[in-house]
Enzyme design. Structure first.
Site, PDB file in Angstrom:
ATOM      1  N   GLY A   1       7.675  -3.719   7.344  1.00 49.72           N
ATOM      2  CA  GLY A   1       6.516  -4.231   6.604  1.00 49.72           C
ATOM      3  C   GLY A   1       6.459  -3.654   5.207  1.00 49.72           C
ATOM      4  O   GLY A   1       7.446  -3.085   4.717  1.00 49.72           O
ATOM      5  N   ASN A   2       5.328  -3.820   4.551  1.00 46.85           N
ATOM      6  CA  ASN A   2       5.159  -3.254   3.203  1.00 46.85           C
ATOM      7  C   ASN A   2       3.708  -2.822   3.030  1.00 46.85           C
ATOM      8  O   ASN A   2       2.874  -3.035   3.912  1.00 46.85           O
ATOM      9  CB  ASN A   2       5.595  -4.263   2.137  1.00 46.85           C
ATOM     10  N   ARG A   3       3.419  -2.232   1.874  1.00 49.19           N
ATOM     11  CA  ARG A   3       2.123  -1.567   1.693  1.00 49.19           C
ATOM     12  C   ARG A   3       1.036  -2.470   1.127  1.00 49.19           C
ATOM     13  O   ARG A   3      -0.042  -1.992   0.804  1.00 49.19           O
ATOM     14  CB  ARG A   3       2.319  -0.362   0.754  1.00 49.19           C
TER      15      ARG A   3
END
Ligand code: CTP
Length: 447
Positions: A228-230
């Site tokens: 995923g990412n932030r």
């Protein structure tokens, strides 16, 4: 709690502005006041100063002792260059009471005092609360001025019907009550227009369908783990909120966003890049504007495991990845004339603008909003951002570090400009991409 700028123009109803300021301060807002010289004949600056705990400004030529800061904030070390620093930092500018004369000036862009200059320079939402004699209010000139302001996105808080200031006069023109004014401001700040009594939910994007993607995709490794990412979705939600406030019909495609939905829009939740792609492809035809803020995974595990990988079975030696589709490039390839499509790029450090320009061209966008995430306090998970907007017709607009709400304001201003160019009958170069952007109607600095 917001930075609220209150503009007070001349009229007997100015006394209600004192109570409005008092209620706003009590509700926790940081309030600053600008008065017109005429309003000082009705209520004194000393009263507003006492209630807000901050100096009141009346003239362009007097320096602000608080240097553009709001109560609760330390004043900056250096005085701002412009006397408009106060409105530049406001989250909402409420003009109450707005006299017939002030409304006329605002409608026609006059800037002959600090209140009207601030309205012209306001990067934030502006609301006006008219107050005057009923015949002045009903006059076609006043009504036309209000129409003009509403069409430009200014919120009009309608006056009440009832007893007027002059003896034995009744009719529409009484300033809305201070409690109603504050409720309208708070609704505007949260874009919950439906909840605000007397607020007309109209604006420059009335009837325009806006698709916003927000958040970040998650690509499964197994049944519990993902890549995923932030991205939190805050920027996308701020844009959606502002688009609703401007009257648009908004659909948000939310990729793993843990925030409550803003009021007045449709929300579709997705997890993976493939799901986001499918929903955006389906919604494209029915959208006039696409704002693609979602952080999309560029790669995903080629063979996600359906069950949970167990530690006892040992770590996999490799995690094979495959590319995902470029959703945005796919959307611009299938666009219809008149659609405005905007990309967002979070870049790290040197070369930020060059990467942005490259993506603008490569993905055939009308505009790209670029930010440098190496700078502290901005971007992912932060409440603030600082961006540069680059457009296909060669405009570059820098938005200094500020709330995501005001960034959204600047982005939607640019979208409106691009739509206006797209609708203009002038012969066009259609920008480099055949999008809405046309040469010849440029309003901001060139790249
Ligand atoms: N985007 C997209 N599909 C992808 C990747 C990105 O639609 N697979 C969109 C994003 O939503 C954003 C824009 O493209 O609006 C720019 O995203 P970014 O990740 O910066 O672009 P990339 O093409 O992935 O470039 P990079 O090489 O920097 O990762």
């Amino acid at each position: 709690m917001a930075r609220l700028l209150l503009g007070v123009s001349g009229g007997i109803a100015a006394y209600k502005a004192l109570e409005t300021a008092r209620l706003a301060v009590k509700a926790g807002h940081a309030v600053r006041v600008i008065q017109t010289p005429t309003s000082e004949r009705f209520v004194g600056a000393a009263s507003f100063q006492a209630l807000t705990g901050a100096p009141v400004l009346t003239s362009e030529f007097e320096p602000d002792p608080a240097r553009g800061s709001y109560p609760g904030e330390p004043p900056p070390a250096r005085a701002p260059i412009s006397h408009l620093a106060l409105v530049a930092r406001a989250e909402l500018y409420l003009i109450a009471p707005a006299s017939a004369n002030t409304l006329a000036k605002l409608a026609h862009g006059h800037a002959d005092n600090l209140l009207s200059s601030a309205a012209l320079a306001a990067p934030c939402p502006v609301a006006v609360a008219p107050a005057m004699n009923n015949r002045m209010y009903a006059h076609p000139a006043t009504q036309a001025n209000l129409e003009l302001l509403a069409a430009r996105g200014v919120t009009v808080i309608r006056p009440d019907d009832g007893e007027l200031a002059s003896h034995d006069e009744y009719g529409i023109g009484r300033l809305s009550s201070p409690a109603a004014l504050l409720a309208a401001c708070e609704s505007l700040l949260s874009a919950d227009l439906a909840g605000a009594e007397g607020v007309a939910p109209r604006g420059p994007l009335s009837g325009v369908r806006v698709l916003v993607s927000a958040g970040g995709t998650r690509e499964p490794i197994d049944s519990v783990r993902f890549i995923g990412n932030r991205s939190s979705g805050r920027m996308g939600f701020a844009l959606a909120t502002e688009a609703v406030r401007r009257g648009a019909e908004v659909t948000v495609v939310a990729a793993n966003v843990g925030l409550d939905s803003p009021a007045g829009l449709s929300r579709l939740d997705v997890n993976t890049a493939a799901e986001l792609e499918a929903v955006c492809a389906r919604e494209l035809e029915a959208s006039d504007v696409v704002l693609m803020t979602a952080a999309v995974a560029d790669f995903r595990p080629a063979r996600p495991v359906e069950h949970k990988l167990k530690k006892d079975s040992g770590a996999p030696a490799t995690l094979e990845l495959e590319p995902t589709a470029d959703i945005l490039a796919g959307l611009t390839a299938r666009r219809r004339p008149g659609q405005v499509i905007v990309g967002f790029a979070a870049e790290h450090g040197a070369g930020t603008l060059e990467h942005g320009r490259d993506k603008l061209a490569r993905k055939a966008l009308d505009a790209i909003v670029v930010n440098d995430i190496s700078r502290p306090g901005v971007g992912f998970e932060a409440a603030e951002n600082a961006v540069t907007i680059l457009t296909a017709d060669g405009v570059r607009r820098d938005v200094q570090r500020t709330s995501k709400r005001l960034i959204a304001h600047a982005v939607l201003d640019e979208v409106q400009r691009l739509r206006a160019i797209g609708e203009s009958p002038t012969p066009t170069t259609n920008g480099p991409h055949g999008g809405a952007a046309r040469a010849g109607a440029r309003s901001a600095a060139r790249v």
